[in-house]
Design an enzyme around this catalytic site. Structure first.
Site, PDB file in Angstrom:
ATOM      1  N   ASN A   9       0.878  -0.985   0.134  1.00 16.49           N
ATOM      2  CA  ASN A   9       0.073   0.055  -0.127  1.00 16.49           C
ATOM      3  C   ASN A   9       0.880   1.314  -0.145  1.00 16.49           C
ATOM      4  OD1 ASN A   9      -1.811   2.114   0.553  1.00 16.49           O
ATOM      5  ND2 ASN A   9      -2.337   1.271   2.503  1.00 16.49           N
ATOM      6  N   TRP A  10       0.919   1.966  -1.345  1.00 17.94           N
ATOM      7  CA  TRP A  10       1.897   3.025  -1.277  1.00 17.94           C
ATOM      8  C   TRP A  10       1.525   4.388  -0.563  1.00 17.94           C
ATOM      9  CZ3 TRP A  10       3.684   2.598  -7.145  1.00 17.94           C
ATOM     10  CH2 TRP A  10       4.301   1.402  -7.239  1.00 17.94           C
ATOM     11  N   LYS A  11       0.195   4.314  -0.026  1.00 18.99           N
ATOM     12  CA  LYS A  11      -0.484   5.372   0.547  1.00 18.99           C
ATOM     13  C   LYS A  11      -0.183   6.833  -0.376  1.00 18.99           C
ATOM     14  CE  LYS A  11      -0.005   2.938   5.026  1.00 18.99           C
ATOM     15  NZ  LYS A  11       0.121   3.156   6.165  1.00 18.99           N
ATOM     16  N   HIS A  97      -9.280   0.915   5.281  1.00 21.34           N
ATOM     17  CA  HIS A  97      -7.938   1.058   6.016  1.00 21.34           C
ATOM     18  C   HIS A  97      -7.998   2.201   7.099  1.00 21.34           C
ATOM     19  CE1 HIS A  97      -3.718   2.587   6.700  1.00 21.34           C
ATOM     20  NE2 HIS A  97      -3.445   1.253   6.207  1.00 21.34           N
ATOM     21  N   GLU A  99      -6.462   4.332   8.116  1.00 23.62           N
ATOM     22  CA  GLU A  99      -6.296   5.920   7.892  1.00 23.62           C
ATOM     23  C   GLU A  99      -7.450   6.339   7.441  1.00 23.62           C
ATOM     24  OE1 GLU A  99      -2.521   5.614   5.443  1.00 23.62           O
ATOM     25  OE2 GLU A  99      -1.660   4.708   7.717  1.00 23.62           O
ATOM     26  N   GLU A 169      -5.191  -5.380  10.598  1.00 21.92           N
ATOM     27  CA  GLU A 169      -4.151  -4.288  10.849  1.00 21.92           C
ATOM     28  C   GLU A 169      -4.312  -3.546  12.313  1.00 21.92           C
ATOM     29  OE1 GLU A 169      -2.248  -2.950   6.739  1.00 21.92           O
ATOM     30  OE2 GLU A 169      -3.762  -1.833   7.186  1.00 21.92           O
ATOM     31  N   GLY A 175       2.714   1.828  10.698  1.00 17.79           N
ATOM     32  CA  GLY A 175       3.692   2.999  10.716  1.00 17.79           C
ATOM     33  C   GLY A 175       4.478   3.260  12.131  1.00 17.79           C
ATOM     34  N   SER A 215       3.935  -2.564  10.205  1.00 22.19           N
ATOM     35  CA  SER A 215       5.333  -2.711  10.487  1.00 22.19           C
ATOM     36  C   SER A 215       6.130  -4.167  10.238  1.00 22.19           C
ATOM     37  CB  SER A 215       5.538  -2.292  11.984  1.00 22.19           C
ATOM     38  OG  SER A 215       5.191  -0.883  12.363  1.00 22.19           O
ATOM     39  N   GLY A 236       3.046  -1.291   4.315  1.00 21.45           N
ATOM     40  CA  GLY A 236       3.051   0.234   4.108  1.00 21.45           C
ATOM     41  C   GLY A 236       4.470   0.883   3.664  1.00 21.45           C
ATOM     42  N   GLY A 237       5.089   1.183   4.702  1.00 24.79           N
ATOM     43  CA  GLY A 237       6.386   1.674   4.770  1.00 24.79           C
ATOM     44  C   GLY A 237       7.529   1.050   3.807  1.00 24.79           C
TER      45      GLY A 237
HETATM   46  P1  PGA Z   1       3.203  -0.147   7.618  1.00 28.95           P
HETATM   47  O1  PGA Z   1       1.870   0.197   6.939  1.00 28.95           O
HETATM   48  O2  PGA Z   1       3.569  -1.248   7.099  1.00 28.95           O
HETATM   49  O3  PGA Z   1       3.979   1.144   7.298  1.00 28.95           O
HETATM   50  O4  PGA Z   1       2.881  -0.083   9.212  1.00 28.95           O
HETATM   51  C1  PGA Z   1       0.879  -0.786   7.132  1.00 28.95           C
HETATM   52  C2  PGA Z   1      -0.486  -0.423   6.371  1.00 28.95           C
HETATM   53  O5  PGA Z   1      -0.770   0.796   6.615  1.00 28.95           O
HETATM   54  O6  PGA Z   1      -1.058  -0.943   5.523  1.00 28.95           O
END
Ligand code: PGA
Length: 252
Positions: A9-11, A97, A99, A169, A175, A215, A236-237
């Site tokens: 997920n590149w956000k 998600h 966010e 999640e 993150g 993470s 994510g990251g």
């Molecule tokens: P993260 O994000 O790997 O940076 O913790 C995961 C996500 O939000 O899907």
């Protein structure tokens, strides 16, 4: 056998050039791995979806959207419909998600509508859920997750579950560098699978892929993915760096 999935997920990261370069590098390195029963997914931002789709060859990398509006079309400034996504070859969308839930007030009720739109359009959803830290600390995490799943998904028919991927999640792990332990992930994944088995059937529950997100890094992926009910990861990251992402794919 359940399908294994590693989804990046590149956000709100990567401009046009960065998106195209990253996906090409991922495709090149993924092809060498000759993966079986495993899907590799990237979710660029809306503006770069088409460029990323077009820059891919015949490799095994799939491109999905990070969100979608529930309405067919109309006066929803700034929003994107299922048909718009389909018209550029997108068949899968991440929904719910944390966010989106936190910063854009997405409710379980709205998510149930989005899931219906996905199904009406014969698309697939990667449905995210998970508890915040206070819920975990007060031992309320199972109740929270149960409620999220029931409200958004338990109106579905047995056959609809073919179009659903689940992603646990825990919000406190997204993150933050803090990961759920493999045992915590397994415990929640087994719980969610049992919810689906009780409401539908063991057969339906056994088929649904449940991803862990929060993470995940090359250094912890193997341990997490080795758990029985963990079928992959939503990253994510670490999905923004080709070597880290490939490291995680190698772990699966
Ligand atoms: P993260 O994000 O790997 O940076 O913790 C995961 C996500 O939000 O899907």
């Amino acid at each position: 056998m359940r399908t294994k999935i590693v989804a990046g997920n590149w956000k709100m990261n990567n401009n046009f050039e960065e998106s195209v370069n990253l996906v090409k590098a991922i495709e090149k390195k993924t092809d060498v791995l000759k993966l079986k029963n495993t899907r590799v997914i990237v979710a660029p931002t809306f503006v770069n979806l088409k460029s990323v789709v077009d820059s891919l060859g015949d490799g095994c990398v799939e491109v999905v959207a990070q969100n979608m509006h529930q309405a067919k079309k109309g006066a929803f400034t700034g929003e994107i419909s299922a048909q718009m996504l389909q018209s550029i070859g997108i068949k899968t969308v991440i929904l719910g998600h944390s966010e989106r839930r936190t910063y854009f007030n997405e409710t379980d009720e709205a998510l149930a509508e989005k899931i219906n739109t996905v199904l009406e359009n014969k698309m697939e959803a990667i449905f995210c859920f998970g508890e915040v830290l206070e819920d975990r600390k007060s031992d309320n995490h199972f109740n929270v997750v149960e409620s999220q799943i029931k409200k958004a998904l338990f109106h579905l028919k047995d056959t609809d579950w073919k179009s659903i991927v689940l992603a646990y999640e825990p919000v406190w792990a997204i993150g933050t560098g803090e990961t759920a332990s493999p045992e915590q992930a397994q415990e929640m994944h087994a719980f969610v699978r049992s919810l689906v088995a009780d409401k539908y059937s063991q057969a339906v529950a056994d088929e649904v892929s449940i991803l862990y997100g929060g993470s995940v890094k090359p250094g912890n992926a193997l341990e997490i993915f080795s758990k029985q009910d963990v079928d992959g990861g939503l990253i994510g990251g670490a999905a923004l760096n080709v070597d880290d992402f490939i490291g995680i794919i190698t772990a699966i």
